[in-house]
Write a protein that holds these residues in place. Structure first.
Motif, PDB file in Angstrom:
ATOM      1  N   GLY A  59       0.813  -1.206   0.000  1.00  0.00           N
ATOM      2  CA  GLY A  59       0.000   0.000   0.000  1.00  0.00           C
ATOM      3  C   GLY A  59       0.851   1.262   0.000  1.00  0.00           C
ATOM      4  N   TRP A  60       0.289   2.310   0.547  1.00  0.00           N
ATOM      5  CA  TRP A  60       0.994   3.601   0.648  1.00  0.00           C
ATOM      6  C   TRP A  60       1.929   3.549   1.843  1.00  0.00           C
ATOM      7  CZ3 TRP A  60       0.569   7.230  -3.104  1.00  0.00           C
ATOM      8  CH2 TRP A  60      -0.505   7.113  -3.984  1.00  0.00           C
ATOM      9  N   ILE A  61       3.224   3.647   1.568  1.00  0.00           N
ATOM     10  CA  ILE A  61       4.222   3.428   2.605  1.00  0.00           C
ATOM     11  C   ILE A  61       4.097   4.431   3.751  1.00  0.00           C
ATOM     12  CG2 ILE A  61       6.707   3.367   3.078  1.00  0.00           C
ATOM     13  CD1 ILE A  61       5.568   0.966   1.498  1.00  0.00           C
ATOM     14  N   GLU A  62       3.817   5.682   3.457  1.00  0.00           N
ATOM     15  CA  GLU A  62       3.760   6.717   4.498  1.00  0.00           C
ATOM     16  C   GLU A  62       2.339   7.029   4.947  1.00  0.00           C
ATOM     17  OE1 GLU A  62       5.797  10.121   3.041  1.00  0.00           O
ATOM     18  OE2 GLU A  62       7.626   9.015   2.576  1.00  0.00           O
ATOM     19  N   GLY A  63       1.374   6.238   4.478  1.00  0.00           N
ATOM     20  CA  GLY A  63      -0.031   6.570   4.682  1.00  0.00           C
ATOM     21  C   GLY A  63      -0.591   7.087   3.372  1.00  0.00           C
ATOM     22  N   SER A  64      -1.789   6.670   3.030  1.00  0.00           N
ATOM     23  CA  SER A  64      -2.387   7.072   1.751  1.00  0.00           C
ATOM     24  C   SER A  64      -2.630   8.580   1.716  1.00  0.00           C
ATOM     25  CB  SER A  64      -3.711   6.341   1.545  1.00  0.00           C
ATOM     26  OG  SER A  64      -4.663   6.767   2.506  1.00  0.00           O
ATOM     27  N   PRO A  65      -2.709   9.165   0.511  1.00  0.00           N
ATOM     28  CA  PRO A  65      -3.032  10.597   0.423  1.00  0.00           C
ATOM     29  C   PRO A  65      -4.347  10.934   1.122  1.00  0.00           C
ATOM     30  CG  PRO A  65      -2.259   9.790  -1.700  1.00  0.00           C
ATOM     31  CD  PRO A  65      -2.412   8.584  -0.821  1.00  0.00           C
ATOM     32  N   GLN A  66      -5.326  10.033   1.020  1.00  0.00           N
ATOM     33  CA  GLN A  66      -6.615  10.282   1.682  1.00  0.00           C
ATOM     34  C   GLN A  66      -6.457  10.292   3.201  1.00  0.00           C
ATOM     35  OE1 GLN A  66      -6.006   7.883  -0.546  1.00  0.00           O
ATOM     36  NE2 GLN A  66      -7.268   8.359  -2.352  1.00  0.00           N
ATOM     37  N   PHE A  67      -5.652   9.358   3.730  1.00  0.00           N
ATOM     38  CA  PHE A  67      -5.394   9.317   5.169  1.00  0.00           C
ATOM     39  C   PHE A  67      -4.724  10.608   5.637  1.00  0.00           C
ATOM     40  CE2 PHE A  67      -2.302   8.499   8.572  1.00  0.00           C
ATOM     41  CZ  PHE A  67      -3.146   8.047   9.585  1.00  0.00           C
ATOM     42  N   LYS A  68      -3.677  11.032   4.925  1.00  0.00           N
ATOM     43  CA  LYS A  68      -2.957  12.244   5.315  1.00  0.00           C
ATOM     44  C   LYS A  68      -3.859  13.475   5.240  1.00  0.00           C
ATOM     45  CE  LYS A  68       1.778  10.993   4.118  1.00  0.00           C
ATOM     46  NZ  LYS A  68       2.983  11.461   3.418  1.00  0.00           N
ATOM     47  N   GLU A  69      -4.704  13.510   4.224  1.00  0.00           N
ATOM     48  CA  GLU A  69      -5.635  14.636   4.077  1.00  0.00           C
ATOM     49  C   GLU A  69      -6.590  14.696   5.267  1.00  0.00           C
ATOM     50  OE1 GLU A  69      -7.518  17.952   2.700  1.00  0.00           O
ATOM     51  OE2 GLU A  69      -5.744  17.032   1.767  1.00  0.00           O
ATOM     52  N   GLU A  70      -7.121  13.547   5.662  1.00  0.00           N
ATOM     53  CA  GLU A  70      -8.060  13.528   6.792  1.00  0.00           C
ATOM     54  C   GLU A  70      -7.365  13.861   8.100  1.00  0.00           C
ATOM     55  OE1 GLU A  70     -11.280  13.431   6.581  1.00  0.00           O
ATOM     56  OE2 GLU A  70     -11.145  13.198   4.410  1.00  0.00           O
ATOM     57  N   VAL A  71      -6.155  13.358   8.304  1.00  0.00           N
ATOM     58  CA  VAL A  71      -5.408  13.682   9.528  1.00  0.00           C
ATOM     59  C   VAL A  71      -5.112  15.166   9.604  1.00  0.00           C
ATOM     60  CG1 VAL A  71      -3.217  13.385  10.744  1.00  0.00           C
ATOM     61  CG2 VAL A  71      -4.410  11.383   9.840  1.00  0.00           C
ATOM     62  N   SER A  72      -4.757  15.772   8.472  1.00  0.00           N
ATOM     63  CA  SER A  72      -4.420  17.207   8.483  1.00  0.00           C
ATOM     64  C   SER A  72      -5.594  18.060   8.947  1.00  0.00           C
ATOM     65  CB  SER A  72      -3.937  17.652   7.101  1.00  0.00           C
ATOM     66  OG  SER A  72      -4.998  17.677   6.163  1.00  0.00           O
ATOM     67  N   LYS A  73      -6.822  17.565   8.765  1.00  0.00           N
ATOM     68  CA  LYS A  73      -8.002  18.301   9.207  1.00  0.00           C
ATOM     69  C   LYS A  73      -8.126  18.316  10.730  1.00  0.00           C
ATOM     70  CE  LYS A  73     -10.575  17.105   5.000  1.00  0.00           C
ATOM     71  NZ  LYS A  73     -11.705  16.311   4.444  1.00  0.00           N
ATOM     72  N   TRP A  74      -7.340  17.463  11.397  1.00  0.00           N
ATOM     73  CA  TRP A  74      -7.301  17.450  12.853  1.00  0.00           C
ATOM     74  C   TRP A  74      -6.648  18.729  13.389  1.00  0.00           C
ATOM     75  CZ3 TRP A  74      -9.394  12.951  14.901  1.00  0.00           C
ATOM     76  CH2 TRP A  74      -9.359  12.813  16.299  1.00  0.00           C
ATOM     77  N   TYR A  75      -5.898  19.388  12.517  1.00  0.00           N
ATOM     78  CA  TYR A  75      -5.085  20.542  12.924  1.00  0.00           C
ATOM     79  C   TYR A  75      -5.559  21.807  12.225  1.00  0.00           C
ATOM     80  CZ  TYR A  75      -2.305  16.613  14.476  1.00  0.00           C
ATOM     81  OH  TYR A  75      -1.915  15.453  15.087  1.00  0.00           O
TER      82      TYR A  75
END
Length: 371
Positions: A59-75
């Protein structure tokens, strides 16, 4: 690299499977897949069909783009490229400390707190000073005490906000002063932020949002009640992320395709999960509060609706012996405060089953009043 036994985890690994009433853990009642999809209103069958058609590669080694996008909304001030997926918050803490701390570095750690934050730096050859919390400050540390500990060569300050086991919160004003102190010597601040508060009106920013050398650690385990998928993350500036990316290849590779899909889905529906958890915390907090008011042999500085609490018990024997007696006689599991270096107290997780909590507190009172 030599590490001591992890006091809390050793206790839980030894005793939690023999408990009938486990109020030692400090997660908010874990979700099943069925409960998650009932909460969101989506089809579990459709999701599992998507999973069945997904190749189980790295899969996505660093986390998928969708995962990173959703996490960034935490901040409020952090972009997707500043996020790295990890194996839970424990993996995130290990990664950041492993990459940044070297022999001879000076590290200041909140104490007591989650044991990773001070024992891993020690194991890496750092000199670690404890920034101790004070009961008279509602289990917060003193900023003046930090000023006495800070040195020109201080590499990092480690905090847990809210703090495990106390649930004590550093608010914006406190954190901004902490940042001022750290910035004077260019120290990183690593903040383990897995425990959210459900108290209305609090302003508790993530450290990455208010400090250029802030490193925020979080996961889905506590706030979103999905500890079983073991997904967390690091949020930091791009220079730190670039460094962690190299070290991450030695510690993790990837979090797993299924875990990424489910984590991303949960993050997309985080407001529904957070509302569910807010209701659990508020209901169970009231049960604990009422019990403390009626139980003369117990008292606590209650947290700001954080899922962990630290309760003082009026017992004559060492607290660890009392906890073993409580488990043997009534099947109730607590974490003795001695596992955090404080006698006469217990860590009490009140955010699981309402029925188990009520019964456990009744059983605890019974043993408190039995010779």
């Amino acid at each position: 690299m030599k590490l001591p036994r992890f006091g809390v985890e050793e206790w839980l690994n030894t005793y939690e499977k023999s408990a009938t009433h486990d109020i030692a853990g400090v997660s908010i009642s874990a979700l099943t897949l069925a409960e998650l999809f009932e909460l969101t209103g989506d089809s579990q069958v459709d999701f599992l069909e998507q999973v069945s058609q997904t190749k189980l590669d790295y899969g996505w080694i660093e986390g998928s783009p969708q995962f990173k996008e959703e996490v960034s909304k935490w901040y409020s001030n952090t972009k997707p490229q500043q996020i790295l997926a990890t194996n839970g918050a424990t993996g995130a803490n290990l990664l950041a400390l492993y990459a940044l701390i070297e022999p001879g570095d000076h590290v200041i750690s909140l104490y007591p707190t989650y044991q990773q934050l001070y024992d891993i730096p020690k194991s890496l050859g750092a000199e670690v000073d404890f920034w101790e919390v004070k009961e008279e400050l509602n289990w917060l540390p003193d900023l003046e005490g930090l000023r006495k500990l800070i040195r020109p060569n201080t590499k990092m300050i480690c905090i847990n906000n809210a703090n495990n086991p106390f649930g004590a919160l550093m608010d914006r004003a406190f954190l901004e002063e902490l940042v001022t102190i750290a910035d004077q010597v260019g120290a990183y601040i690593l903040s383990d932020e897995v425990y959210p508060s459900f108290q209305e009106g609090l302003d508790v920013p993530a450290i990455v949002d208010i400090y250029s050398k802030g490193i925020s650690i979080n996961s889905l385990s506590k706030s979103l009640s999905l500890p079983g998928i073991r997904v967390g993350w690091v949020a930091a500036n791009l220079d730190v992320i670039d460094l962690l990316r190299d070290y991450r290849d030695y510690t993790l590779i990837c979090t797993g395709v299924f875990d990424d899909l489910l984590a991303t889905y949960a993050l997309q529906h985080k407001e529904l999960i957070l509302e569910r958890n807010r209701q659990i915390v508020e209901t169970n907090f009231s049960i604990l509060e009422k019990w403390l008011a009626q139980e003369p042999k117990a008292s606590a500085i209650l947290p700001e609706k954080v899922s962990t609490s630290f309760v003082k018990l009026d017992v004559e024997q060492p607290i660890e012996e009392f906890c073993i007696r409580l488990l043997n006689e009534e099947g109730v599991l607590l974490v003795p405060g001695s596992r955090f270096g404080i006698e006469g107290h217990v860590r009490l997780g009140y955010c699981g089953s309402q029925k188990i909590l009520s019964e456990a507190l009744e059983k605890l009172s019974k043993v408190l009043h039995t010779k």
